[in-house]
Design an enzyme around this catalytic site. Structure first.
Site, PDB file in Angstrom:
ATOM      1  N   ALA A 153       0.855  -1.081   0.053  1.00  0.00           N
ATOM      2  CA  ALA A 153      -0.169  -0.040   0.038  1.00  0.00           C
ATOM      3  C   ALA A 153       0.843   1.176   0.059  1.00  0.00           C
ATOM      4  O   ALA A 153       2.298   1.223   0.303  1.00  0.00           O
ATOM      5  CB  ALA A 153      -0.665  -0.030   0.940  1.00  0.00           C
ATOM      6  N   GLY A 204       0.669  -5.228   0.835  1.00  0.00           N
ATOM      7  CA  GLY A 204      -0.314  -5.062  -0.135  1.00  0.00           C
ATOM      8  C   GLY A 204      -0.231  -5.770  -1.395  1.00  0.00           C
ATOM      9  O   GLY A 204      -1.139  -6.396  -1.822  1.00  0.00           O
TER      10      GLY A 204
HETATM   11  N1  CAA Z   1       4.653   3.232  -0.837  1.00  0.00           N
HETATM   12  C1  CAA Z   1       4.951   4.464  -1.486  1.00  0.00           C
HETATM   13  N2  CAA Z   1       6.187   4.490  -1.922  1.00  0.00           N
HETATM   14  C2  CAA Z   1       6.891   3.350  -2.160  1.00  0.00           C
HETATM   15  C3  CAA Z   1       6.554   2.302  -1.486  1.00  0.00           C
HETATM   16  C4  CAA Z   1       5.199   2.098  -0.978  1.00  0.00           C
HETATM   17  N3  CAA Z   1       4.865   0.927  -0.355  1.00  0.00           N
HETATM   18  N4  CAA Z   1       7.613   1.353  -1.640  1.00  0.00           N
HETATM   19  C5  CAA Z   1       8.612   1.920  -2.517  1.00  0.00           C
HETATM   20  N5  CAA Z   1       8.106   3.226  -2.496  1.00  0.00           N
HETATM   21  C6  CAA Z   1       8.830   4.218  -3.206  1.00  0.00           C
HETATM   22  C7  CAA Z   1      10.094   4.720  -2.645  1.00  0.00           C
HETATM   23  O1  CAA Z   1       9.583   5.478  -1.430  1.00  0.00           O
HETATM   24  C8  CAA Z   1      11.091   5.409  -3.679  1.00  0.00           C
HETATM   25  O2  CAA Z   1      10.567   6.731  -3.782  1.00  0.00           O
HETATM   26  P1  CAA Z   1      11.509   7.877  -4.231  1.00  0.00           P
HETATM   27  O3  CAA Z   1      12.308   7.425  -5.283  1.00  0.00           O
HETATM   28  O4  CAA Z   1      10.506   9.028  -4.291  1.00  0.00           O
HETATM   29  O5  CAA Z   1      12.146   7.980  -3.222  1.00  0.00           O
HETATM   30  C9  CAA Z   1      10.723   4.355  -4.678  1.00  0.00           C
HETATM   31  O6  CAA Z   1       9.689   3.569  -4.368  1.00  0.00           O
HETATM   32  C10 CAA Z   1      11.617   3.380  -4.830  1.00  0.00           C
HETATM   33  O7  CAA Z   1      12.025   2.784  -3.621  1.00  0.00           O
HETATM   34  P2  CAA Z   1      13.324   2.471  -2.632  1.00  0.00           P
HETATM   35  O8  CAA Z   1      14.254   3.563  -3.259  1.00  0.00           O
HETATM   36  O9  CAA Z   1      13.094   2.347  -1.270  1.00  0.00           O
HETATM   37  O10 CAA Z   1      13.976   1.145  -3.478  1.00  0.00           O
HETATM   38  P3  CAA Z   1      14.813   0.219  -2.958  1.00  0.00           P
HETATM   39  O11 CAA Z   1      14.943  -0.704  -4.193  1.00  0.00           O
HETATM   40  O12 CAA Z   1      15.893   0.849  -2.089  1.00  0.00           O
HETATM   41  O13 CAA Z   1      13.805  -0.713  -1.791  1.00  0.00           O
HETATM   42  C11 CAA Z   1      11.669  -2.090  -1.211  1.00  0.00           C
HETATM   43  C12 CAA Z   1      12.674  -1.565  -2.482  1.00  0.00           C
HETATM   44  C13 CAA Z   1      12.681  -2.953  -0.352  1.00  0.00           C
HETATM   45  C14 CAA Z   1      10.659  -2.475  -1.687  1.00  0.00           C
HETATM   46  C15 CAA Z   1      11.539  -0.740  -0.409  1.00  0.00           C
HETATM   47  O14 CAA Z   1      11.070   0.454  -1.260  1.00  0.00           O
HETATM   48  C16 CAA Z   1      10.561  -0.781   0.746  1.00  0.00           C
HETATM   49  O15 CAA Z   1      10.761  -1.400   1.733  1.00  0.00           O
HETATM   50  N6  CAA Z   1       9.381  -0.392   0.433  1.00  0.00           N
HETATM   51  C17 CAA Z   1       8.178  -0.507   1.415  1.00  0.00           C
HETATM   52  C18 CAA Z   1       7.749  -1.900   1.504  1.00  0.00           C
HETATM   53  C19 CAA Z   1       6.606  -1.949   2.714  1.00  0.00           C
HETATM   54  O16 CAA Z   1       6.841  -1.653   3.742  1.00  0.00           O
HETATM   55  N7  CAA Z   1       5.426  -2.554   2.155  1.00  0.00           N
HETATM   56  C20 CAA Z   1       4.034  -2.589   2.989  1.00  0.00           C
HETATM   57  C21 CAA Z   1       3.320  -1.160   2.927  1.00  0.00           C
HETATM   58  S1  CAA Z   1       2.127  -1.234   4.010  1.00  0.00           S
HETATM   59  C22 CAA Z   1       0.690  -2.087   3.493  1.00  0.00           C
HETATM   60  O17 CAA Z   1       1.086  -2.858   2.560  1.00  0.00           O
HETATM   61  C23 CAA Z   1      -0.592  -2.213   4.082  1.00  0.00           C
HETATM   62  C24 CAA Z   1      -1.479  -3.399   3.771  1.00  0.00           C
HETATM   63  O18 CAA Z   1      -1.310  -4.537   4.082  1.00  0.00           O
HETATM   64  C25 CAA Z   1      -2.577  -3.049   2.840  1.00  0.00           C
END
Ligand code: CAA
Length: 259
Positions: free
Chosen positions: A66, A110
């Site tokens: 999400a 998500g």
């Molecule tokens: N929401 C919004 N933006 C996100 C995102 C997310 N879930 N995941 C990644 N992005 C964005 C980052 O903010 C970044 O944006 P900017 O370039 O503007 O800074 C871009 O995507 C690229 O991400 P990274 O620079 O972090 O890329 P990476 O290769 O270093 O890492 C990753 C990749 C491990 C997936 C890391 O982005 C990450 O940990 N993302 C979050 C994952 C997460 O926590 N997901 C759960 C969300 S909560 C949920 O889903 C609730 C539910 O059950 C419904």
């Protein structure tokens, strides 16, 4: 409807293919994307020419969860009253035709939940699955704590939900989360092959098979077995059953008319 955050196409006029398309945010799922996805899936479900659907993302991310930026300032009242984040997920669940997730890269939060809502997952060898919500001070909100244990058992589901660690494609296949792992450059070929194969069969039998397998997750074994038996009996009322068995007996290819 013009889509901005997904791409929609058909393969061979039979398979509805939906590609999540928010590459800069690694396909993070916001309300607009989920609305578009629900709309596209309902459209394919209602289209008699379509026999199966595929949801995919980019090489780097199926979906990274999400949209955290959008959620960051929400209050309890916002999410509860507005049903934010999880709204429209029931639409996806209500689709009756088979849906295959073709997953490469990250399927987190998500994104993992969306993949698990599909009927089965074909993973590229670079796929990574996880429920990292615990790191954000929350828990999965779109079925992760319910579907993951059903898919991989309690031990791995607890491990993933509590530590937030990722599972690679090989572990996901061993654990039963995905049905096949293929090289990244073969992901769409393999998935579309499976989808087109499903389209060859009687659509009535396909819908009945999906409903019956899903029953295995909803109720008792005896109720599920009885449901399956009645579905099995009901299929003898279809022309496709006559065609399928006559074709086998006469050593020819069946031509199902979905009736
Ligand atoms: N929401 C919004 N933006 C996100 C995102 C997310 N879930 N995941 C990644 N992005 C964005 C980052 O903010 C970044 O944006 P900017 O370039 O503007 O800074 C871009 O995507 C690229 O991400 P990274 O620079 O972090 O890329 P990476 O290769 O270093 O890492 C990753 C990749 C491990 C997936 C890391 O982005 C990450 O940990 N993302 C979050 C994952 C997460 O926590 N997901 C759960 C969300 S909560 C949920 O889903 C609730 C539910 O059950 C419904």
């Amino acid at each position: 409807m013009a889509y901005e955050l997904i791409e929609v196409r058909t393969e061979a006029g039979k398979v509805g293919v939906i590609t999540l398309n928010r590459p800069k945010q690694l396909n993070a799922l916001n309300n607009q994307l989920m609305d578009e996805l629900g709309q596209a899936m309902k459209g394919f479900d209602a289209d008699p020419a379509i026999g199966c659907m595929v949801i995919t993302g980019s090489e780097k991310a199926f979906a990274a969860g999400a949209d955290i930026g959008a959620m960051a300032t929400y209050t309890f009242a916002d999410v509860y009253k507005g049903d934010y984040i999880t709204r429209n997920w029931e639409t996806i669940r209500s689709v009756r035709k088979p849906v295959i997730a073709a997953v490469s890269g990250f399927a987190l939060g998500g994104g993992c939940e969306l993949a698990m809502m599909c009927d089965f997952i074909i993973a590229a060898d670079n796929a990574k699955f996880g429920q990292p919500e615990i790191k954000l001070g929350i828990i999965p909100g779109a079925g992760g704590t319910q579907r993951l244990p059903r898919a991989v058992g309690k031990a791995k589901a607890m491990d993933m939900a509590l530590t937030g660690r990722m599972m690679d494609a090989a572990e996901a296949e061993r654990a039963g989360l995905v049905s096949r792992v293929v090289p990244l450059d073969k992901l769409m070929e393999e998935t579309l092959g499976a989808a087109l194969q499903i389209c060859e069969y009687s659509q009535i039998a396909v819908l009945a098979a999906k409903e019956s397998v899903n029953r295995a997750f909803e109720g008792s074994l005896s109720d599920g077995v009885m449901f399956e038996r009645r579905m099995f009996h009901a299929l003898f009322a279809t022309q496709d059953q006559k065609e399928g068995m006559d074709a086998f007996v006469n050593k020819r290819k069946p031509a199902f008319r979905h009736e």
